[in-house]
Design a protein around this motif. Structure first.
Motif, PDB file in Angstrom:
ATOM      1  N   GLY A  23      42.681  12.029 -10.252  1.00  0.00           N
ATOM      2  CA  GLY A  23      41.892  10.656  -9.689  1.00  0.00           C
ATOM      3  C   GLY A  23      41.625   9.623 -10.573  1.00  0.00           C
ATOM      4  N   LEU A  24      42.267   9.454 -11.852  1.00  0.00           N
ATOM      5  CA  LEU A  24      42.036   8.775 -12.770  1.00  0.00           C
ATOM      6  C   LEU A  24      42.152   7.120 -12.503  1.00  0.00           C
ATOM      7  CD1 LEU A  24      43.764  10.326 -15.752  1.00  0.00           C
ATOM      8  CD2 LEU A  24      41.365  10.637 -15.197  1.00  0.00           C
ATOM      9  N   TRP A  25      42.645   6.769 -11.248  1.00  0.00           N
ATOM     10  CA  TRP A  25      42.866   5.452 -10.743  1.00  0.00           C
ATOM     11  C   TRP A  25      41.963   5.380  -9.783  1.00  0.00           C
ATOM     12  CZ3 TRP A  25      48.684   4.667 -11.337  1.00  0.00           C
ATOM     13  CH2 TRP A  25      49.179   4.339 -12.680  1.00  0.00           C
ATOM     14  N   GLY A  26      41.148   6.350  -9.290  1.00  0.00           N
ATOM     15  CA  GLY A  26      40.307   6.345  -8.164  1.00  0.00           C
ATOM     16  C   GLY A  26      40.738   7.458  -7.047  1.00  0.00           C
ATOM     17  N   ARG A  27      39.978   7.645  -6.104  1.00  0.00           N
ATOM     18  CA  ARG A  27      40.411   8.532  -4.941  1.00  0.00           C
ATOM     19  C   ARG A  27      40.338   7.930  -3.597  1.00  0.00           C
ATOM     20  NH1 ARG A  27      41.502  13.579  -6.661  1.00  0.00           N
ATOM     21  NH2 ARG A  27      40.660  14.228  -8.579  1.00  0.00           N
ATOM     22  N   ASN A  28      41.252   8.529  -2.796  1.00  0.00           N
ATOM     23  CA  ASN A  28      41.071   8.205  -1.352  1.00  0.00           C
ATOM     24  C   ASN A  28      41.094   9.513  -0.403  1.00  0.00           C
ATOM     25  OD1 ASN A  28      43.783   8.461  -1.404  1.00  0.00           O
ATOM     26  ND2 ASN A  28      44.166   6.219  -0.492  1.00  0.00           N
ATOM     27  N   ALA A  29      41.131   9.526   0.955  1.00  0.00           N
ATOM     28  CA  ALA A  29      41.020  10.550   1.668  1.00  0.00           C
ATOM     29  C   ALA A  29      42.697  11.475   1.416  1.00  0.00           C
ATOM     30  CB  ALA A  29      40.948  10.197   3.207  1.00  0.00           C
ATOM     31  N   SER A  30      43.493  10.739   1.246  1.00  0.00           N
ATOM     32  CA  SER A  30      44.705  11.141   0.970  1.00  0.00           C
ATOM     33  C   SER A  30      45.039  12.154  -0.126  1.00  0.00           C
ATOM     34  CB  SER A  30      45.933  10.198   0.937  1.00  0.00           C
ATOM     35  OG  SER A  30      45.913   9.323  -0.262  1.00  0.00           O
ATOM     36  N   GLY A  31      44.259  11.789  -1.158  1.00  0.00           N
ATOM     37  CA  GLY A  31      44.334  12.397  -2.600  1.00  0.00           C
ATOM     38  C   GLY A  31      45.419  11.820  -3.546  1.00  0.00           C
ATOM     39  N   PHE A  32      46.116  10.693  -3.098  1.00  0.00           N
ATOM     40  CA  PHE A  32      47.038   9.929  -3.614  1.00  0.00           C
ATOM     41  C   PHE A  32      46.494   8.664  -3.618  1.00  0.00           C
ATOM     42  CE2 PHE A  32      49.647  13.827  -2.487  1.00  0.00           C
ATOM     43  CZ  PHE A  32      50.005  14.022  -3.714  1.00  0.00           C
ATOM     44  N   TYR A  33      46.109   7.904  -4.915  1.00  0.00           N
ATOM     45  CA  TYR A  33      45.469   6.699  -4.630  1.00  0.00           C
ATOM     46  C   TYR A  33      46.184   5.969  -6.094  1.00  0.00           C
ATOM     47  CZ  TYR A  33      42.081   2.821  -4.634  1.00  0.00           C
ATOM     48  OH  TYR A  33      41.406   1.598  -4.557  1.00  0.00           O
ATOM     49  N   SER A  34      46.910   4.577  -5.967  1.00  0.00           N
ATOM     50  CA  SER A  34      47.444   3.913  -6.991  1.00  0.00           C
ATOM     51  C   SER A  34      46.506   3.096  -7.556  1.00  0.00           C
ATOM     52  CB  SER A  34      48.748   3.521  -6.478  1.00  0.00           C
ATOM     53  OG  SER A  34      49.685   4.562  -6.065  1.00  0.00           O
ATOM     54  N   GLY A  35      45.258   3.057  -7.178  1.00  0.00           N
ATOM     55  CA  GLY A  35      44.219   2.225  -7.956  1.00  0.00           C
ATOM     56  C   GLY A  35      44.192   0.777  -7.095  1.00  0.00           C
ATOM     57  N   GLU A  36      43.070   0.138  -7.705  1.00  0.00           N
ATOM     58  CA  GLU A  36      42.743  -1.346  -7.214  1.00  0.00           C
ATOM     59  C   GLU A  36      43.975  -2.211  -6.956  1.00  0.00           C
ATOM     60  OE1 GLU A  36      39.746  -4.142  -9.045  1.00  0.00           O
ATOM     61  OE2 GLU A  36      38.506  -3.243  -7.766  1.00  0.00           O
ATOM     62  N   GLY A  37      44.628  -2.257  -8.010  1.00  0.00           N
ATOM     63  CA  GLY A  37      45.900  -3.145  -8.029  1.00  0.00           C
ATOM     64  C   GLY A  37      46.862  -3.049  -6.848  1.00  0.00           C
ATOM     65  N   SER A  38      46.856  -1.719  -6.083  1.00  0.00           N
ATOM     66  CA  SER A  38      47.524  -1.547  -4.993  1.00  0.00           C
ATOM     67  C   SER A  38      46.558  -1.583  -3.382  1.00  0.00           C
ATOM     68  CB  SER A  38      48.295  -0.102  -5.008  1.00  0.00           C
ATOM     69  OG  SER A  38      49.190  -0.148  -6.116  1.00  0.00           O
ATOM     70  N   HIS A  39      45.670  -1.797  -3.717  1.00  0.00           N
ATOM     71  CA  HIS A  39      44.739  -1.903  -2.597  1.00  0.00           C
ATOM     72  C   HIS A  39      43.662  -2.856  -2.437  1.00  0.00           C
ATOM     73  CE1 HIS A  39      45.711   2.104  -0.941  1.00  0.00           C
ATOM     74  NE2 HIS A  39      46.089   2.563  -2.250  1.00  0.00           N
ATOM     75  N   HIS A  40      43.108  -3.672  -3.570  1.00  0.00           N
ATOM     76  CA  HIS A  40      42.389  -4.616  -3.516  1.00  0.00           C
ATOM     77  C   HIS A  40      42.988  -5.836  -2.590  1.00  0.00           C
ATOM     78  CE1 HIS A  40      39.338  -7.763  -4.045  1.00  0.00           C
ATOM     79  NE2 HIS A  40      38.252  -6.835  -4.524  1.00  0.00           N
ATOM     80  N   PRO A  41      42.490  -6.430  -1.419  1.00  0.00           N
ATOM     81  CA  PRO A  41      43.087  -7.539  -0.825  1.00  0.00           C
ATOM     82  C   PRO A  41      43.204  -8.756  -1.622  1.00  0.00           C
ATOM     83  CG  PRO A  41      41.151  -6.508   0.529  1.00  0.00           C
ATOM     84  CD  PRO A  41      40.928  -5.933  -0.805  1.00  0.00           C
ATOM     85  N   GLY A  68      58.594   2.550  -9.077  1.00  0.00           N
ATOM     86  CA  GLY A  68      56.950   2.694  -9.454  1.00  0.00           C
ATOM     87  C   GLY A  68      56.358   2.299  -7.997  1.00  0.00           C
ATOM     88  N   CYS A  69      56.740   2.961  -6.574  1.00  0.00           N
ATOM     89  CA  CYS A  69      56.100   2.671  -5.521  1.00  0.00           C
ATOM     90  C   CYS A  69      54.878   3.144  -5.386  1.00  0.00           C
ATOM     91  CB  CYS A  69      57.258   3.124  -4.456  1.00  0.00           C
ATOM     92  SG  CYS A  69      57.193   4.853  -4.330  1.00  0.00           S
ATOM     93  N   GLY A  70      54.264   3.982  -6.222  1.00  0.00           N
ATOM     94  CA  GLY A  70      52.961   4.530  -5.860  1.00  0.00           C
ATOM     95  C   GLY A  70      52.885   5.171  -4.758  1.00  0.00           C
ATOM     96  N   ASP A  71      51.582   4.854  -4.208  1.00  0.00           N
ATOM     97  CA  ASP A  71      51.177   5.338  -2.795  1.00  0.00           C
ATOM     98  C   ASP A  71      51.733   4.763  -1.616  1.00  0.00           C
ATOM     99  OD1 ASP A  71      49.599   3.177  -2.712  1.00  0.00           O
ATOM    100  OD2 ASP A  71      47.627   4.196  -3.179  1.00  0.00           O
ATOM    101  N   PHE A  72      52.573   3.641  -1.846  1.00  0.00           N
ATOM    102  CA  PHE A  72      53.203   2.787  -0.866  1.00  0.00           C
ATOM    103  C   PHE A  72      52.416   2.039   0.100  1.00  0.00           C
ATOM    104  CE2 PHE A  72      56.702   2.445   2.402  1.00  0.00           C
ATOM    105  CZ  PHE A  72      57.604   1.822   1.446  1.00  0.00           C
ATOM    106  N   ASN A  73      51.055   1.520  -0.617  1.00  0.00           N
ATOM    107  CA  ASN A  73      50.406   0.805   0.261  1.00  0.00           C
ATOM    108  C   ASN A  73      50.830  -0.593   0.187  1.00  0.00           C
ATOM    109  OD1 ASN A  73      47.711   0.425   1.926  1.00  0.00           O
ATOM    110  ND2 ASN A  73      47.386  -0.974   0.077  1.00  0.00           N
ATOM    111  N   VAL A  74      51.432  -1.185  -0.689  1.00  0.00           N
ATOM    112  CA  VAL A  74      52.016  -2.453  -0.845  1.00  0.00           C
ATOM    113  C   VAL A  74      53.543  -2.327  -0.229  1.00  0.00           C
ATOM    114  CG1 VAL A  74      52.992  -4.073  -2.351  1.00  0.00           C
ATOM    115  CG2 VAL A  74      50.753  -3.181  -2.842  1.00  0.00           C
ATOM    116  N   GLY A  75      54.274  -1.329  -0.497  1.00  0.00           N
ATOM    117  CA  GLY A  75      55.527  -1.360  -0.060  1.00  0.00           C
ATOM    118  C   GLY A  75      55.701  -1.379   1.525  1.00  0.00           C
ATOM    119  N   LYS A  76      54.920  -0.731   2.176  1.00  0.00           N
ATOM    120  CA  LYS A  76      54.810  -0.502   3.591  1.00  0.00           C
ATOM    121  C   LYS A  76      54.940  -1.768   4.413  1.00  0.00           C
ATOM    122  CE  LYS A  76      49.813   0.479   4.430  1.00  0.00           C
ATOM    123  NZ  LYS A  76      48.850   1.400   4.759  1.00  0.00           N
TER     124      LYS A  76
END
Length: 219
Positions: A23-41, A68-76
């Motif tokens: 969880g070096l870039w943070g954590r969420n419930a899924s266990g896979f979190y690609s960091g603030e850059g993929s989640h901050h609005p 480098g799709c990461g946790d796909f929060n942006v890709g989706k």
């Protein structure tokens, strides 16, 4: 006389897997979190807006390759605007999670090392804050492969103002920012050539944290 052993860097695959395991870039419930850059609005919403507008400006929906799709929060959020969306990451467990979590007829996930493996074919390639974590050697391995695409959308986290580009790092969690550097593929040692490149999105974080910039490149 004692000799100091030099620590051998982990291969990129193991280094990236460790980021999610610990969880070096943070954590969420899924266990896979690609960091603030993929989640901050403030970082994600404007990016999605400008990229989807570009997709819609094309004659037809593009085949998109997301390296480098990461946790796909942006890709989706980009998925509905693509003819086909091919999402790639180096971490096997992350790709397995994405395959279970996100499903669509025009969506594929692949576990690849983009520095050493062949890349999928498409119209548009997206690399969002990927190269900033890679060594110069790996970037030099990747760049020639991008010439198979018509459009490249590159996002990098760089210092604000003038800086020395492309200081080398060991691939992994960190970036060049601590050295006051960032990736600029137009500069040495890469000197990559485009027909045209245009900055389509920039967000200033702070003077200390630099800026995130997205450039649309046409080959």
């Amino acid at each position: 006389m004692s000799s100091k052993k030099t620590k051998t860097p982990w291969p990129t695959k193991e280094a990236m897997a460790q980021i999610y395991e610990k969880g070096l870039w943070g954590r969420n419930a899924s266990g896979f979190y690609s960091g603030e850059g993929s989640h901050h609005p403030d970082l994600v919403d404007p990016y999605v807006k400008v990229v989807t507008e570009f997709f819609q400006s094309l004659d037809k929906p593009p085949v998109v390759v997301d390296l480098g799709c990461g946790d796909f929060n942006v890709g989706k959020q980009l998925l509905p605007f693509a003819k086909q969306y091919i999402a790639v990451d180096i971490v096997e467990e992350l790709i397995a999670y994405n395959k279970a979590q996100f499903q669509a007829d025009h969506l594929e996930f692949h576990c690849l090392d983009i520095a050493t493996d062949d890349l999928p074919i498409g119209d548009v390639v997206i690399m969002r804050q990927v190269m900033q974590h890679l060594s110069n050697k790996e970037i030099q391995q990747i760049l020639p492969k991008l010439k198979h695409f018509k459009y490249i959308i590159l996002t990098e986290h760089i210092p604000e103002g003038d800086f020395t580009p492309n200081l080398d790092i060991i691939s992994g969690q960190g970036t060049r920012l601590k050295q006051g550097s960032g990736v600029d593929v137009l500069e040495e040692p890469f000197s990559y050539k485009f027909k045209r490149s245009t900055e389509i999105f920039r967000v200033r974080l702070s003077k200390a944290k630099g800026v995130i910039t997205t450039v649309l490149c046409i080959l």
